[in-house]
Design a protein around this motif. Structure first.
Motif, short mmCIF file in Angstrom:
data_model
loop_
_atom_site.label_atom_id
_atom_site.label_comp_id
_atom_site.label_asym_id
_atom_site.label_seq_id
_atom_site.Cartn_x
_atom_site.Cartn_y
_atom_site.Cartn_z
N SER A 30 -24.21 -2.00 24.85
CA SER A 30 -23.61 -3.33 24.96
C SER A 30 -22.17 -3.36 24.47
O SER A 30 -21.34 -4.11 24.98
CB SER A 30 -24.45 -4.34 24.19
N LEU A 31 -21.85 -2.52 23.47
CA LEU A 31 -20.47 -2.50 22.97
C LEU A 31 -19.51 -2.00 24.03
O LEU A 31 -18.44 -2.59 24.24
CB LEU A 31 -20.38 -1.64 21.71
N ARG A 32 -19.88 -0.92 24.73
CA ARG A 32 -18.99 -0.42 25.78
C ARG A 32 -18.91 -1.40 26.94
O ARG A 32 -17.84 -1.57 27.54
CB ARG A 32 -19.48 0.95 26.29
N THR A 33 -20.01 -2.08 27.24
CA THR A 33 -19.96 -3.13 28.26
C THR A 33 -18.97 -4.21 27.88
O THR A 33 -18.17 -4.68 28.71
CB THR A 33 -21.36 -3.74 28.47
N LEU A 90 -15.60 -5.39 29.89
CA LEU A 90 -15.35 -6.77 30.29
C LEU A 90 -14.04 -7.28 29.72
O LEU A 90 -13.29 -8.00 30.40
CB LEU A 90 -16.51 -7.65 29.81
N ALA A 91 -13.74 -6.90 28.49
CA ALA A 91 -12.47 -7.30 27.89
C ALA A 91 -11.29 -6.66 28.62
O ALA A 91 -10.24 -7.30 28.81
CB ALA A 91 -12.44 -6.91 26.41
N THR A 92 -11.45 -5.42 29.07
CA THR A 92 -10.40 -4.78 29.85
C THR A 92 -10.18 -5.52 31.17
O THR A 92 -9.04 -5.73 31.60
CB THR A 92 -10.77 -3.32 30.13
N LEU A 93 -11.26 -5.90 31.82
CA LEU A 93 -11.14 -6.67 33.06
C LEU A 93 -10.45 -8.00 32.80
O LEU A 93 -9.61 -8.44 33.60
CB LEU A 93 -12.53 -6.88 33.66
N ALA A 94 -10.79 -8.65 31.69
CA ALA A 94 -10.12 -9.91 31.34
C ALA A 94 -8.63 -9.69 31.14
O ALA A 94 -7.80 -10.53 31.53
CB ALA A 94 -10.74 -10.50 30.07
N THR A 95 -8.26 -8.55 30.57
CA THR A 95 -6.85 -8.24 30.36
C THR A 95 -6.12 -8.06 31.68
O THR A 95 -4.98 -8.52 31.85
CB THR A 95 -6.72 -6.96 29.51
N VAL A 96 -6.75 -7.40 32.63
CA VAL A 96 -6.13 -7.22 33.95
C VAL A 96 -5.92 -8.57 34.63
O VAL A 96 -4.85 -8.85 35.20
CB VAL A 96 -7.02 -6.30 34.83
N ILE A 97 -6.93 -9.43 34.58
CA ILE A 97 -6.80 -10.76 35.19
C ILE A 97 -5.73 -11.57 34.48
O ILE A 97 -4.96 -12.29 35.11
CB ILE A 97 -8.16 -11.48 35.17
N ALA A 98 -5.67 -11.45 33.15
CA ALA A 98 -4.65 -12.17 32.39
C ALA A 98 -3.24 -11.70 32.76
O ALA A 98 -2.30 -12.50 32.77
CB ALA A 98 -4.88 -11.98 30.89
N THR A 99 -3.10 -10.42 33.09
CA THR A 99 -1.79 -9.91 33.53
C THR A 99 -1.37 -10.55 34.85
O THR A 99 -0.21 -10.94 35.03
CB THR A 99 -1.84 -8.38 33.66
N ALA A 150 -17.08 -13.30 27.36
CA ALA A 150 -18.24 -12.44 27.63
C ALA A 150 -18.07 -11.07 26.99
O ALA A 150 -19.01 -10.51 26.42
CB ALA A 150 -18.44 -12.30 29.14
N GLY A 151 -16.86 -10.51 27.08
CA GLY A 151 -16.62 -9.20 26.48
C GLY A 151 -16.73 -9.22 24.98
O GLY A 151 -17.32 -8.31 24.36
N ALA A 152 -16.20 -10.27 24.34
CA ALA A 152 -16.22 -10.34 22.88
C ALA A 152 -17.60 -10.63 22.33
O ALA A 152 -17.88 -10.34 21.16
CB ALA A 152 -15.24 -11.40 22.39
N THR A 153 -18.49 -11.19 23.13
CA THR A 153 -19.84 -11.52 22.65
C THR A 153 -20.91 -10.63 23.28
O THR A 153 -22.09 -10.94 23.19
CB THR A 153 -20.16 -13.00 22.96
N ALA A 154 -20.49 -9.53 23.90
CA ALA A 154 -21.46 -8.68 24.61
C ALA A 154 -22.52 -8.11 23.67
O ALA A 154 -23.66 -7.90 24.08
CB ALA A 154 -20.73 -7.55 25.32
#
Length: 406
Positions: free
Chosen positions: A175-178, A182-191, A231-235
């Motif tokens: 779950s931590l790697r998940t 998800l946080a990486t994907l959020a970063t891409v969308i935020a860019t 979602a990434g921070a609470t995975a």
């Protein structure tokens, strides 16, 4: 619609910030989570200020409405600064003392804020309806103001994405790697969300103005970013609750995919079934993991029990056929194992007496089997070859013809 998406995005950010702060105050998490909460609080407030309905209320309450743009962008820059601090927490072994690197990033954030404030004041921005208008001939200053914020946001997001990717590569599956992905994907969308603001720069230069509120695409990108970030921070909280049922579903599906090979072995070697009554039934979700583990053991037991029935000529036929094939190395190994099993089954089925364990020259192993999941996945490949490979069918037919003639 713009109001709805902006308010939803702000709500997700703000609820997430409150949740992180509450956990942090109870001492259940590391101090870096306060930086995460700071990012969510600043981003959510900025999104709320950009909602058209909120802008309408502020127009009636504040004497200087043109400051809304300044405050919203300053909050976004502060959110980006918090992301840089989060990235530092993810990569604590970077060169230099942690406290010194933290101070440098805070100083850089303050410098950006002060420079942006100077550009904004230099642009002489006033409000005209729902737009911010620069003083005549000062559109360039407003454009520089927006370009500075966009560049700083993108740099902070790059720093965070790099740290997230490095951390996810060092983190075992779970779950931590998940959450990190998800946080990486959020970063891409935020860019993408940050770069979307560049259309304001073009309008600043050509017309010396820009809209105060966010458009629908911008608010939608913000909402999606908020959802993936939360979602990434609470995975680690929800990941296992979702992962366990999914793992059981995969286990039951793998159990069924192994059925053809297991059934062929069980027909000749019924003693391999550890629980004959349960072996033939489709397992329920709660017992799927155990049923798969048992099936893997039974297949391997059957394979060992067939070794006295293996035929040297079957090994040679399989090796010759594989030497002429264009299969990849893992597929060659799976086909070889399936062919040897098929030949031994035909030998036993024909009543051929066991002859001991012949020496085998098999393809060099290329698959490392360390866990039950690895073993099950490998046996699925062997089962597929057992039921579909022409090489296996040919070896099976030749052995059948040989033992029938004998």
């Amino acid at each position: 619609m713009t109001d709805l998406t902006a308010c939803l995005a702000a709500l997700v950010f703000l609820v997430f910030a409150v949740h992180r702060l509450a956990i942090s105050r109870r001492g259940r998490t590391d101090p870096a989570q306060r930086d995460v909460a700071g990012f969510a609080l600043c981003a959510g407030t900025a999104m709320l200020l950009n909602a058209p309905a909120v802008l309408g209320v502020l127009d009636r309450l504040l004497p200087s409405p043109d400051g809304e743009l300044l405050v919203a962008n300053q909050l976004k820059a502060a959110a980006a600064a918090f992301l840089c601090l989060v990235a530092q927490a993810l990569d604590p072994q970077a060169p230099g003392p942690v406290s010194a690197r933290r101070r440098r990033r805070i100083h850089a954030a303050v410098l950006v804020q002060l420079t942006a404030l100077g550009l904004f004041l230099g642009a002489g921005v006033t409000e005209s309806g729902t737009a911010a208008v620069a003083a005549p001939g000062r559109g360039w200053a407003l454009a520089a103001y927006n370009a500075l914020f966009t560049a700083y946001l993108c740099w902070c997001l790059y720093v965070l994405a790099r740290a997230l990717i490095r951390q996810s590569l060092r983190t075992p599956p779970g779950s931590l790697r998940t959450g990190l992905r998800l946080a990486t994907l959020a970063t891409v969308i935020a860019t993408v969300w940050a770069l979307w603001a560049l259309d304001d720069v073009a309008e600043n230069v050509t017309r010396g103005r820009q809209g105060l509120d966010e458009d629908l695409i911008s608010t939608t990108l913000g909402m999606v970013t908020a959802v993936f970030a939360a979602a990434g921070a609470t995975a680690t909280l929800w990941g296992e609750r979702i992962a366990a049922p999914l793992r059981r579903l995969r286990a039951r599906r793998t159990h069924q995919r192994l059925a053809p090979l297991w059934s062929a072995l069980f027909a000749e070697l019924p003693e391999i079934a550890l629980d004959p009554d349960a072996a033939a039934r489709r397992p329920g979700l709660r017992r799927a993991d155990f049923a798969l583990y048992r099936r893997v053991i039974e297949i391997r037991d059957g394979n060992l029990a067939l070794r006295p029935y293996q035929r040297p000529e079957a090994v040679n036929w399989a090796m010759e056929a594989l030497s002429r094939s264009a299969l990849a190395a893992p597929d060659r190994q799976a086909v070889f194992e399936a062919a040897v099993i098929a030949a031994a089954l035909e030998s036993k089925r024909a009543g051929t007496p066991p002859t001991g364990t012949p020496g085998q020259q098999s393809p060099t192993p290329v698959v490392v089997l360390e866990t039950v999941e690895d073993e099950a996945a490998w046996l699925v490949r062997v089962t597929r070859a057992f039921t579909r490979s022409r090489i296996v069918d040919d070896v099976r037919d030749r052995i059948r013809a040989q033992v029938t003639t004998g």
